[in-house]
Write an enzyme that holds these catalytic residues in place. Structure first.
Site, PDB file in Angstrom:
ATOM      1  NE  ARG A 144      40.456  41.241  -5.783  1.00 58.46           N
ATOM      2  CZ  ARG A 144      40.093  41.561  -7.007  1.00 58.46           C
ATOM      3  NH1 ARG A 144      39.115  40.903  -7.608  1.00 58.46           N
ATOM      4  NH2 ARG A 144      40.700  42.542  -7.663  1.00 58.46           N
ATOM      5  CE  LYS A 168      39.438  44.226  -3.707  1.00 56.42           C
ATOM      6  NZ  LYS A 168      40.632  45.056  -3.403  1.00 56.42           N
ATOM      7  CG  HIS A 238      45.955  38.344  -1.324  1.00 53.67           C
ATOM      8  ND1 HIS A 238      44.673  38.399  -1.815  1.00 53.67           N
ATOM      9  CD2 HIS A 238      46.595  39.412  -1.852  1.00 53.67           C
ATOM     10  CE1 HIS A 238      44.541  39.449  -2.595  1.00 53.67           C
ATOM     11  NE2 HIS A 238      45.689  40.078  -2.636  1.00 53.67           N
ATOM     12  NE  ARG A 241      44.372  38.994  -6.270  1.00 49.79           N
ATOM     13  CZ  ARG A 241      43.567  39.206  -7.309  1.00 49.79           C
ATOM     14  NH1 ARG A 241      42.944  38.192  -7.877  1.00 49.79           N
ATOM     15  NH2 ARG A 241      43.387  40.419  -7.789  1.00 49.79           N
ATOM     16  CG  HIS A 264      44.736  43.995 -10.596  1.00 49.14           C
ATOM     17  ND1 HIS A 264      46.062  43.619 -10.712  1.00 49.14           N
ATOM     18  CD2 HIS A 264      44.355  43.603  -9.351  1.00 49.14           C
ATOM     19  CE1 HIS A 264      46.448  43.030  -9.594  1.00 49.14           C
ATOM     20  NE2 HIS A 264      45.437  43.000  -8.766  1.00 49.14           N
ATOM     21  CE1 TYR A 273      51.461  39.635  -7.639  1.00 47.03           C
ATOM     22  CE2 TYR A 273      50.078  41.041  -8.992  1.00 47.03           C
ATOM     23  CZ  TYR A 273      50.253  40.250  -7.874  1.00 47.03           C
ATOM     24  OH  TYR A 273      49.225  40.091  -6.981  1.00 47.03           O
TER      25      TYR A 273
END
Length: 292
Positions: A144, A168, A238, A241, A264, A273
Site C-alpha cells: 500500500r 493496517k 493503488h 497494487r 488482507h 481479483y
C-alpha cells in the site's frame, strides 16, 4: 469525539488515512445535526435523524461507497458511545447501508508496464532512480501507499531478499523482493548516499530535499509515468497494487498466497481479483478451445 478518535488510534490501531476520513465524516454529520435539528451532541440523534442525513447524502449524488464509509464511521461511533454508557440504545441497529455496485479493480497490462520499465530511460541521478524504485516497489510487492512511505533502511534485507512492512492495524509482514527490485534498490541507495550524505533519513525513500515521502508526492510520480502507457484515468499507486495481484493470479498463483502478500485480513477481500482472472480465462478459452 476526541476520546473516540484516541480509541480508534491507540486501541483499534486504525490507519491515519481512515482516521482522517472518519474525522471528516463525523464533522459533516455534526454540522448537519446543528444546522437542521439544532442538536449539538450526536448522542441525542435517533435513527430517524440519521436516516434523514443518509437520504440527504443520496440526494446530493454522493457515491454509495462513500455513504457506506460514513455509515461505518457512525456504527463505530455509536458502538463506542454505548460501551461508554453515553447512550442506552444504539440507533445504528435500525440503519441499513445502501447497496454499492461492485467494480472490478483497475490494473495496468503486464506487457505495458514491463515496457515502461525496460524501454523508458530513467535519468541516472537521484531523482530518476527514486522514481523508478517507487514504481518497481509498488508493482513488485503490491504494498500500500502508506506502507511504501513507512519503509526504513532497517526493513530491507538484500541478502534474504525481503522487505518488512507495517500494514493496517500495525500488523507486520515480510514480503519477498525479486532481483530486479534489488538492483533498483542498490542503484537508488548509491545515488542517495552521494546526494544526501549530510541529510541522513531513516526512511528509505525521500524527496529531493531528503524529507520523507508524502502521499501526494507518490501520486504525482505514479501518475506521471503510468500516463505514458495508458489513457485510463486509473493511474494511482493503488492501481499498481491491483496489477500486482491480478498478474500473479493470471500466472496461477494461489489465492491464499496473494492474500498474505497483500496483507488482507480475510480471503473475501482478495477474491475480487478472481473476476479479472476469469475475464482472462474467457479470452484464452475463446482463442484456444475448438468449440469456443
Amino acid at each position: 469525539m476526541d476520546l473516540f478518535f484516541k480509541y480508534l488510534q491507540y486501541e483499534k490501531r486504525y490507519s491515519p488515512h481512515t482516521l482522517t476520513s472518519y474525522h471528516t465524516d463525523l464533522g459533516q454529520f455534526s454540522q448537519y445535526l446543528q444546522q437542521v435539528y439544532e442538536i449539538t451532541d450526536a448522542a441525542e440523534a435517533d435513527h430517524t435523524i440519521i436516516r434523514s442525513w443518509i437520504l440527504t447524502l443520496v440526494q446530493q449524488n454522493i457515491k454509495p461507497r462513500s455513504i457506506n464509509r460514513k455509515i461505518a464511521c457512525l456504527r463505530s461511533y455509536y458502538r463506542f458511545l454505548l460501551a461508554q454508557q453515553q447512550i442506552k440504545v444504539n440507533p445504528m441497529l435500525r440503519i441499513k447501508a445502501p447497496k454499492a455496485s461492485k467494480k472490478l479493480p483497475a490494473f495496468v497490462e503486464e506487457a505495458s508496464f514491463n515496457s515502461l520499465l525496460d524501454s523508458f530511460t530513467f535519468e541516472e541521478n537521484f531523482e530518476g532512480q527514486r522514481d523508478r524504485l517507487i514504481l518497481e516497489f509498488l508493482y513488485g510487492t503490491g504494498i500500500r501507499l502508506a506502507e511504501l512511505i513507512g519503509i526504513d533502511h532497517a526493513a530491507i534485507d538484500l541478502h534474504a531478499k525481503t522487505v518488512r512492512v507495517l500494514g493496517k492495524g500495525n500488523k507486520e509482514r515480510v514480503i519477498p523482493i525479486n532481483d530486479s527490485l534489488i538492483t533498483s534498490i542498490r542503484s537508488y541507495l548509491e545515488h542517495k548516499k552521494r546526494e544526501h550524505s549530510d541529510n541522513y533519513s531513516e526512511k528509505l525513500l525521500v524527496t529531493n530535499r531528503a524529507r520523507p515521502l508524502y502521499p501526494k508526492f507518490v501520486y504525482r510520480v505514479v501518475k506521471k509515468y503510468i500516463s505514458l502507457i495508458t489513457t485510463s484515468e486509473h493511474n494511482s499507486p493503488h492501481v499498481l497494487r491491483h496489477s500486482f495481484a491480478t498478474h500473479l493470479l493470471n500466472k496461477g498463483a494461489d489465492l491464499n498466497a496473494i492474500k498474505d502478500l497483500l496483507g488482507h485480513s480475510s480471503l473475501a477481500a482478495t477474491q475480487v481479483y478472481t473476476h479479472n482472472s476469469i475475464e482472462k480465462l474467457k479470452s484464452i478459452f475463446e482463442k484456444a478451445h475448438p468449440k469456443a
